[in-house]
Structure formats: structure tokens, C-alpha cells
Scaffold this motif. Structure first.
Motif, PDB file in Angstrom:
ATOM      1  N   ALA A   1     -14.992  42.379   1.334  1.00 34.20           N
ATOM      2  CA  ALA A   1     -16.460  42.373   1.216  1.00 34.20           C
ATOM      3  C   ALA A   1     -17.137  41.965   2.518  1.00 34.20           C
ATOM      4  O   ALA A   1     -18.361  41.880   2.577  1.00 34.20           O
ATOM      5  N   GLY A   2     -16.348  41.688   3.559  1.00 35.96           N
ATOM      6  CA  GLY A   2     -16.923  41.346   4.857  1.00 35.96           C
ATOM      7  C   GLY A   2     -17.210  39.864   5.045  1.00 35.96           C
ATOM      8  O   GLY A   2     -17.940  39.488   5.972  1.00 35.96           O
ATOM      9  N   ILE A   3     -16.654  39.010   4.172  1.00 38.26           N
ATOM     10  CA  ILE A   3     -16.898  37.566   4.249  1.00 38.26           C
ATOM     11  C   ILE A   3     -15.736  36.901   4.993  1.00 38.26           C
ATOM     12  O   ILE A   3     -14.567  37.127   4.656  1.00 38.26           O
ATOM     13  N   ASN A   4     -16.032  36.064   5.985  1.00 36.93           N
ATOM     14  CA  ASN A   4     -14.990  35.316   6.687  1.00 36.93           C
ATOM     15  C   ASN A   4     -14.529  34.151   5.817  1.00 36.93           C
ATOM     16  O   ASN A   4     -15.345  33.496   5.154  1.00 36.93           O
ATOM     17  N   VAL A   5     -13.219  33.889   5.829  1.00 37.93           N
ATOM     18  CA  VAL A   5     -12.638  32.871   4.949  1.00 37.93           C
ATOM     19  C   VAL A   5     -11.830  31.868   5.750  1.00 37.93           C
ATOM     20  O   VAL A   5     -11.027  32.238   6.607  1.00 37.93           O
ATOM     21  N   TYR A   6     -12.073  30.572   5.455  1.00 39.86           N
ATOM     22  CA  TYR A   6     -11.210  29.482   5.926  1.00 39.86           C
ATOM     23  C   TYR A   6     -10.365  29.042   4.733  1.00 39.86           C
ATOM     24  O   TYR A   6     -10.896  28.812   3.637  1.00 39.86           O
ATOM     25  N   THR A   7      -9.037  28.886   4.943  1.00 41.35           N
ATOM     26  CA  THR A   7      -8.174  28.456   3.848  1.00 41.35           C
ATOM     27  C   THR A   7      -7.018  27.632   4.389  1.00 41.35           C
ATOM     28  O   THR A   7      -6.854  27.498   5.608  1.00 41.35           O
ATOM     29  N   THR A   8      -6.205  27.079   3.470  1.00 40.99           N
ATOM     30  CA  THR A   8      -5.081  26.209   3.854  1.00 40.99           C
ATOM     31  C   THR A   8      -3.811  26.649   3.139  1.00 40.99           C
ATOM     32  O   THR A   8      -3.856  27.172   2.019  1.00 40.99           O
ATOM     33  N   VAL A   9      -2.666  26.431   3.789  1.00 46.34           N
ATOM     34  CA  VAL A   9      -1.381  26.735   3.161  1.00 46.34           C
ATOM     35  C   VAL A   9      -0.280  25.979   3.906  1.00 46.34           C
ATOM     36  O   VAL A   9      -0.410  25.673   5.097  1.00 46.34           O
ATOM     37  N   ASN A  10       0.804  25.668   3.197  1.00 45.29           N
ATOM     38  CA  ASN A  10       1.979  25.020   3.778  1.00 45.29           C
ATOM     39  C   ASN A  10       3.097  26.025   3.997  1.00 45.29           C
ATOM     40  O   ASN A  10       3.139  27.077   3.344  1.00 45.29           O
ATOM     41  N   VAL A  11       4.025  25.701   4.866  1.00 46.77           N
ATOM     42  CA  VAL A  11       5.085  26.621   5.248  1.00 46.77           C
ATOM     43  C   VAL A  11       5.979  26.979   4.063  1.00 46.77           C
ATOM     44  O   VAL A  11       6.493  28.099   3.972  1.00 46.77           O
TER      45      VAL A  11
END
Length: 896
Positions: free
Chosen positions: A133-143
Motif C-alpha cells: 500500500a506504499g506505507i513504510n514499516v519499522y519492525t523487530t525480529v530476532n535471529v
């Protein structure tokens, strides 16, 4: 070396597509508590301070005051509340985020599994939709949540991480920020209660959070980030270089074994490291229908995992698995194969040659990598050899088996009475078991028949007869050999039957796929393409199919192909199902039952895609208790992709035709403007000049001179009127807006009315109409036919001398009315006849280059052709020209 233009064009298209999508930024860590969420919130505040529109979509509720304090000052969306088993769960509200449409949105815990009832099963799918949809996203994840590293993490920590993301999601990130602290500092934070509560912290320290574990995980995280940087660097250095330049081809074999997941992940990492091709091969055998539901489910999961990790899924058929794998590897130039090794011990009768040894003996140039898994038991045990369905009893099959045994016994008595040896009677019973295997579909019947044959033979034909005793010491051996022979014969016959069925299924599937390709190639328009696709999917899968075509970013009414003619299809085309289809169309992803998106629907949906766009959606009805196998899914995808390619070709053809039509119309406009700019100047100059003379010297000009000036002005204005009429008619013809209003008309009346509007110089010629039947009628648009007659007669007047004869003759023949316009002028040359009806032709002795555009006769022929008639030209005798056009006759009914 010159860059490949196709690759450059593909790169431009990819960059254009990427520019319309949002960008993903991942805050990456090696364990919980390293500070990913904190760093993400700090970055959000910086973006907010720089004037960006930042919104918090979802932050995992932590018992960390310093982290939660950073949420202040930034707009937060309300969580979506979902009730599950009496508990209210709070989830990320995807629809609210799409409606709000911020520039940047924060969504914590990329690997999270959504609550039941959410649109998507996994949160990373929510984020994909936001990005599209053209929205920039900040997110988190572990290895530990990265799919390809799952088995490595499990081997280090001893814990299987169930929430995982595909590697492609991690590689999709525009930016990955590694959030890193020393393992000792992380343990110290855990001891202080900054990560988990005290009771949970103690458990974590005893299991996951050890220095060794954390150090190993940190190393894996650093290495994964380094691999990502290397890939980006290579793309920057070689933007047009193939992503898989090496000749390495990695192969794995798909199976229902629990260890197969580890094999798939290992092969995926190898393919990535070698930059080679990754193929997952499944060998379908005749025993596949006997596997348990648990094994079938695990097999489908392995299919999905291989597909998720970027493998090309291929299926071959045959009972000799080693040979099929080796032959595929040889034909596909496989360089390395990764296989699993079970910890099972060999049985008493098992071969001393291992799978790897057999494979290497057939294909010695193949590098074989064996992944040990001693903790896993073989997934196929004796319980799976004969499933419940195989041992179930059918009345008709039981009658058949008893009848065969009865016939064998009757034949045995005949042989016994004739003095034949016992070996002949044994052969009869073996033949009976063979017949039982052929006539009954389940393995239990030839097995039981083998045992009963031995008992009946013992009872009726060995001494003492009519008892189950046997005096001869050799009889037990005879019975054993007889049972083994009958059992082996029956079993092999059953196996051959299954192989024949398998070959028939493969042949049928291949036939349907080839037939689909042929039918789609022959389809003339979109409707035919959809019709053939729906029929072929129905033929292949025997499942109700719904197909939506698209136009202007919306789906049209569905075409439905029922598997059962009496089936009620309302529940498959209601508002909810159509909403799922629309979502698939807009997002270009699979959805519906058996997927992780909108899986509460009744159908499995996938888009009909091509290189240029999405052309529709296909839905296939799948029952909730039915497992939609990956093989059926891959066949369906192949057929739909074929449909997409044909639709795209059809679209491109229409686009090309439209482009050619526009070019033709543009050329016509240019020619018209060029001709008009030259040819209109003379009559307009003449009209304005004569009018100027009359205005200035009206009183001094005598009446004869005035009359001559008036005649010249009249002639020029009539020429302009006829020219404008022709131009308007040609324009309507070229843009397809000319509509015929065909009605029965008296041809004589149309001719007489036309003669009222011809050139005023007609008085200088002898015009005559010859019509034996004044009631002769033809089907026509009278307005247009009058224009045809006027144009041809005006030509005759213009290009013949004064006093010449012009005859209009009408006659009827073979259901047509023929109208001939004849003159006795100088005639037309052969070269002129060839080009006479071409647009803008003004050559020869019939065209006045100063006073004509060459449109009249072209227009006449076009009008007559539109009526279903024909316009021809030939020489008159002894001289002159004859123009003849035909129209369909209309019978006249007279009433008294």
C-alpha cells in the motif's frame, strides 16, 4: 561486454514497481531484551522530528518503563480486540492502519502469529500488505525466527522456535539495523528484571539465556547481516548480472520424514552460499495413497517450506526412487544433492547398500551431502503399510474372491480325478490368487486368498483328505512355498495395478495440461479463454471453479463452473467470498482456504497474472476437511499462469490494434489536414474574391457579369458542402461511429431524389433513368446510398464533355438489385482502375488535383461494402465508364 537490454529493462520495471511500495526497516537482534523495540522507538522519534508522519501500529506490551515511555508523543492506533476461548486478545489492526495511511508505521514482533479470526495468520503478511500500500514499516525480529536458520538455532539452544518468517521477508528489508550488546550485559539485564519477571527470568537463565547460547546466536546474527551486506554489494557492483551466475544446482528430495525440514533448510543455505539453483524433487510412487494423514500433512508442510525458501518444486513418478532421483539429477545437471539419514537400524532383510551408495553408483559424479538425524524415527512403519481402507471389506469383492476360490477348487477336483499331479492343482490356486488381485482393488483380498488357498488345498487334496492334517513330511514345505508363491504373485499383481493407475493418472494430468495449452492458444477472445480455463480446471481437479475477470481495477461478474450441476453455489459467490477475491486481485497473492490469509473462506483463490498486470482471479472450492495437496496446487497454478499468459497476449494484441488504429487515424488526420490546407484555399479564395468584387463594384458590374460571379460562388460553395459531407462520412467510418439505418426502400425514388442534389451543370448532359420495375425495392440506408449516387453522377458530369449521355440503369438478379451508372466519356486507364477506390487517390484523368481530395469513390465503396454489396468499375462500349453497385433485394408483397 555489452549489457543485456532485456535485463536492463527488467531492472527498470523492478525499480519502478519498488518505488510504488513502502520500505521495510528491521531492527534485528540475537535474543529478547537486546533493545530492538527501544531502538525502533528512538528512530521513530527522529523521523517524527524531521517532519515525517509517524504512527505506532502495535508495540508488544513490555514491563519496561523506559521502553514504554518512548511511545509518548507519537500517535498510536487502537488495538483490534479478538475473542478467543473466552479470552480477549489484542492484535494489530491492519484495516485501521491502511485507512490511516501514515508515512511510517511501527509494528513490533515481525514473526508474531495472529489470533484466530485475523485476516492473515502471520504478522509478516500484515506488513507485506502495508508495504504494497506504499506505507513504510519499522519492525523487530530476532535471529532465531529466520526460517533457514531454525535448525541451527535448535541445535544450539535445544529449543524449537515455532514462530518463523521466510528468509525473503528479511531480504526484502530496505535497511536492517543490528541491535547488539554483549551477552554478559544481556544476562545482567535479565537478572535485574528488565526483560522478564523474576520467576520467568530464573527459567530463562537455566535454559536459553546462557553465555554459550547467546554468544553462538550473536555470531549467527552478525553473519546473517554480513551475508545480506555482501548480496547488496554484489547487486550494486553488477546491477544487470544474473542472481545465480554459478553452475551449481542443489537438489533435495521431499518426503514425509520429520527430518526433511532440516534437509530443506540446509540445502537452501547451500544454494544461497553457492549462488546456485535450488530444486526440491518429489518422487510419487504407487504406495503414496497408503500414507497416513499425519504423514500427508507433514509432506504438504515440507512442500510449503521448500517453496517458501525459494525451491523449484518438481514431481516425477516411479517406484524405483533412487533411479528416478539419479535420472533427474543427470538430466537437470544437478551438482549436489542433500539427503537425510534416519537413525533406524537395518532390519534382518534390509539391503546392505545404503541410499547414498545406490545413488552414487548410478550417478558417480554427484556430490552427496548427508544430514544425520538420529533422534527421528522412520515416518513410515508397519502400521502404515496397510491402512484402514485397505483392510476394509466390500461385499461384492468378497463374493468375487469366494467365487474364484470355488472355481479353483472345482478345477482342482477335475485335475485330481484325471490323475494330474499336485503341482498342477497348486498352479490353479496361484492363478486364482492372481485373478483375485486383478479383480479386487484392495490388497487384503489376495493376501487372504493366498492363505485360504493353502488351507483348501490341504483340506481337499492332501492325504488324509478332508482334514487339515498332513502325513507326508514334505507337505509343510509345499504349503509354505505355495503360500509364498501365491502371496508374491498377488502382491506383485496389485502393485502392477497401482502402477498402471498411477501411469494413467500421470497421462491424464499431462493430457489435460497439453489440452489446456492447445485450447487456450485457439481461443479467440477473453470469453473463450475464461471458458476453456474453467472447463480444464474442472476436468483436472473435479472441483467447482469460479473465475472473475477484471476491468478498470474492479472484478466483473463471476463465471461459475460447477462440479455438481445440482450444487448450490450461493455460498461461494456471496459478499464475503467476493471480498476475498478482490483482496487477491489487489494484492496479487494467494488467499482463502488452505492458506495463511483469509482462510475462513470457502474457496482457494489465486490471481491470473501476467508480466504486465493482473487480469482476474480464480477460485476453487475446497472443503474444510480436505487437504489441498501441493501437487494439485502446482498444477492449478500452472494452468492459471498459462491462462494469464494467453490473456496478456490477447490484451497486448488489443493494445497493438488500438495503437495501429490510432496511428492510422492520426495518419488520416494528417493527410486530411495536408489536403484541406492546399485544396480548400482555391474555392475559399474564389468565393471571397468574387464577394469582394461584388461589394466594391456592384453598381458598375453588368448583370451578365454578376450572374457569372454568382454561379462561381455557388459552384464553389456546393463543392465545399459536398467535401464537408464526404469528410464527415469518412471520419465516422474510420472511428467506427457510422451506424447503418437499413430499411426497405424503392430504389427508383432514391435515384430520383439523388438527382435533385447533383451538380447544377447536369443540365448540360443527357441524364436518363432506365428501370423496368418502378416497385423494385432494396435494403439500404437511403441517406448514404443517395450520397453514393450523387458522388458517382457528379464524377460523370465533371469528367465528361457537355452533351454527353449519362444513363442510370437498374435491374434485379439473384436476390440483388444492381444499379449501373454509365457515361460515354473518355474512360479510365487500367492503372486508374487499380487505384480508383483508394483514399486520397487523385491521379489519372478522373481526378482534379486542384479541386478534389480523392475521397468520393473511396467513400462510395466503403458505404456499399458496409451494406454487404459490391462496387465495381468497367469500360463502357464503345467508350466511357460503367460504375455498378449491388444491394440486397427486398421482396414486395402486394395485398388486394
Amino acid at each position: 561486454m555489452r549489457p543485456d537490454p532485456n535485463k536492463i529493462l527488467e531492472k527498470i520495471k523492478t525499480e519502478k514497481k519498488d518505488s510504488n511500495c513502502g520500505k521495510l526497516k528491521i531492527f534485528f537482534g540475537y535474543a529478547a531484551g537486546v533493545g530492538k523495540t527501544y531502538s525502533m522507538l528512538e528512530a521513530a522519534h527522529k523521523a517524527f522530528d524531521n517532519g515525517n508522519d509517524v504512527v505506532i501500529g502495535y508495540i508488544e506490551p513490555h514491563a519496561r518503563p523506559e521502553t514504554m515511555a518512548l511511545t509518548n508523543g507519537i500517535e498510536s492506533l487502537d488495538n483490534k480486540k479478538i475473542e478467543y476461548n473466552g479470552i480477549i486478545l489484542k492484535e494489530f489492526d491492519l484495516d485501521a492502519a491502511l485507512k490511516r495511511n501514515p508515512e511510517i508505521i511501527l509494528v513490533d514482533e515481525l514473526a508474531h502469529t495472529n489470533a484466530m479470526g485475523s485476516r492473515h495468520v502471520k504478522r509478516y503478511q500484515d506488513i507485506e500488505e502495508l508495504l504494497n500500500a506504499g506505507i513504510n514499516v519499522y519492525t523487530t525480529v530476532n535471529v532465531q525466527h529466520i526460517e533457514s536458520l531454525n535448525d541451527i538455532v535448535e541445535s544450539i539452544t535445544g529449543i524449537e522456535v515455532r514462530e518463523r518468517i521466510p528468509d525473503r521477508i528479511f531480504d526484502l528489508a530496505y535497511q536492517v539495523e543490528l541491535v547488539d550488546i554483549e551477552p554478559e550485559d544481556l544476562i545482567d539485564r535479565l537478572n535485574k528484571g528488565k526483560i522478564y519477571r523474576r520467576d520467568r527470568a530464573v527459567t530463562a537463565l537455566d535454559n536459553f539465556f546462557t553465555v554459550d547460547n547467546l554468544t553462538a546466536l550473536r555470531e549467527i546474527a552478525l553473519r546473517r547481516c554480513a551475508d545480506r551486506v555482501n548480496k547488496i554489494s554484489e547487486k550494486i557492483k553488477n546491477p544487470t548480472k544474473n542472481s545465480s551466475p554459478s553452475n551449481e544446482h542443489i537438489l533435495i528430495c521431499l518426503s514425509a520424514s520429520p527430518s526433511n525440514k532440516k534437509v530443506i533448510r540446509t540445502a537452501s543455505r547451500m544454494a544461497d552460499a553457492f549462488k546456485g539453483t535450488f530444486t526440491a524433487l518429489y518422487v510419487e510412487t504407487s504406495d503414496d495413497k497408503e500414507i497416513s494423514e499425519e504423514d500427508e500433512k507433514r509432506l504438504n508442510e515440507n512442500f510449503k517450506l521448500a517453496e517458501q525458501l525459494g525451491a523449484n518444486i518438481t514431481t516425477v513418478y516411479g517406484d524405483d526412487i533412487v533411479f528416478q532421483i539419479a535420472e533427474f539429477a543427470r538430466l537437470s545437471n544437478v551438482s549436489k544433492i542433500v539427503i537425510g539419514r534416519s537413525g533406524n537400524k537395518r532390519g534382518l532383510f534390509s539391503s546392505n547398500s545404503s541410499f547414498a551408495n545406490k545413488l552414487s553408483s548410478i550417478y558417480p559424479n554427484l556430490d552427496i551431502y548427508i544430514i544425520p538425524d538420529s533422534d527421528v524415527k522412520n515416518s513410515r512403519n508397519i502400521k502404515n503399510i496397510i491402512d484402514k481402507e485397505e483392510v476394509s471389506i466390500n461385499f461384492m469383492d468378497t463374493i468375487k474372491s469366494i467365487a474364484i476360490l470355488f472355481l479353483c477348487t472345482a478345477a482342482g477336483f477335475i485335475f485330481y480325478s484325471l490323475g494330474f499331479s499336485e503341482a498342477n492343482i497348486i498352479t490353479v490356486y496361484i492363478l486364482g490368487v492372481l485373478g483375485t488381485a486383478v479383480l479386487t482393488p484392495k490388497k487384503i483380498y489376495p493376501i487372504v486368498s493366498s492363505l485360504l488357498s493353502v488351507l483348501i488345498f490341504n483340506f481337499f487334496f492332501t492325504v488324509p483328505r478332508f482334514t487339515l492334517d498332513a502325513y507326508d513330511k514334505g507337505y509343510p514345505v509345499t504349503f509354505l512355498i505355495m503360500f509364498i508363491a501365491a502371496f508374491v504373485t498377488g502382491t506383485l499383481t496389485s502393485k502392477i495395478k497401482e502402477q498402471a493407475k498411477q501411469s494413467a493418472r500421470v497421462a491424464y494430468r499431462t493430457k489435460v495440461l497439453l489440452e489446456t495449452n492447445q485450447r487456450l492458444q485457439q481461443a479467440k477472445n477473453k470469453e473463450d479463454i475464461i471458458e476453456e480455463t474453467g472447463k480444464q480446471i474442472l476436468k483436472l481437479l473435479d472441483k467447482t471453479t469460479i473465475i472473475y475477470l477484471s476491468i478498470h481495477d474492479r472484478l466483473l461478474e463471476p463465471r461459475i463452473f460447477k462440479a455438481d450441476i445440482n450444487e448450490d453455489i450461493k455460498e461461494y459467490i456471496n459478499a464475503n467470498e467476493q471480498a476475498v477475491a478482490l483482496w487477491v486481485y489487489k494484492n496479487n497473492k494467494h488467499a482463502g482456504v488452505s492458506t495463511n490469509t483469509l482462510n475462513g473462506s470457502k474457496c482457494y483463490y489465486l490471481s491470473i497474472r501476467g508480466k504486465e498486470g493482473i487480469y482476474g482471479v480464480v477460485g476453487v472450492k475446497i472443503d474444510n476437511d480436505e487437504e489441498f495437496s501441493m501437487f494439485d496446487r502446482s498444477l492449478l497454478i500452472s494452468m492459471v499462469n498459462e491462462c494469464g499468459s494467453i490473456l496478456e497476449n490477447n490484451y497486448l494484441e488489443e493494445k497493438n490494434e488500438k495503437t495501429l488504429l490510432e496511428a492510422k487515424q492520426e495518419k488520416l488526420r494528417a493527410n486530411l489536414l495536408r489536403s484541406i490546407s492546399h485544396d480548400l484555399r482555391t474555392p475559399l479564395t474564389s468565393i471571397s474574391g468574387n464577394a469582394s468584387v461584388l461589394l466594391k463594384d456592384f453598381d458598375s458590374i453588368d448583370e451578365n457579369k454578376k450572374h457569372a460571379l454568382y454561379e462561381d460562388m455557388y459552384d464553389d460553395s456546393m463543392w465545399l458542402i459536398n467535401l464537408v459531407e464526404n469528410l464527415l462520412s469518412v471520419t465516422r467510418i474510420e472511428d467506427g461511429s457510422m451506424n447503418l439505418n437499413i430499411e426497405p426502400e424503392l430504389i427508383n425514388e432514391v435515384i430520383l431524389e439523388s438527382l435533385k442534389h447533383i451538380n447544377r451543370k447536369s443540365v448540360e448532359h443527357n441524364i436518363k433513368v432506365e428501370n423496368d420495375d418502378e416497385l423494385l425495392m432494396a435494403k439500404m440506408d437511403s441517406r448514404l446510398i443517395m450520397q453514393v449516387i450523387i458522388n458517382i453522377v457528379d464524377n460523370a458530369i465533371k469528367y465528361t464533355k457537355a452533351g454527353s449521355d449519362i444513363i442510370i440503369r437498374v435491374k434485379k438478379k439473384n436476390g440483388y438489385v444492381y444499379t449501373s451508372i454509365m457515361d460515354n466519356g473518355d474512360g479510365i486507364s487500367e492503372e486508374g482502375k487499380k487505384n480508383l477506390f483508394k483514399m486520397f487517390y487523385t491521379g489519372g484523368n478522373i481526378a482534379d488535383s486542384r479541386r478534389g481530395l480523392g475521397l468520393g469513390l473511396y467513400l462510395c465503396k466503403t458505404i456499399i461494402n458496409a451494406h454487404g454489396g459490391e462496387l465495381t468499375v468497367k469500360d463502357n462500349t464503345p467508350k466511357g465508364t460503367i460504375f455498378t453497385f449491388s444491394l440486397r433485394a427486398q421482396e414486395v408483397t402486394l395485398y388486394e
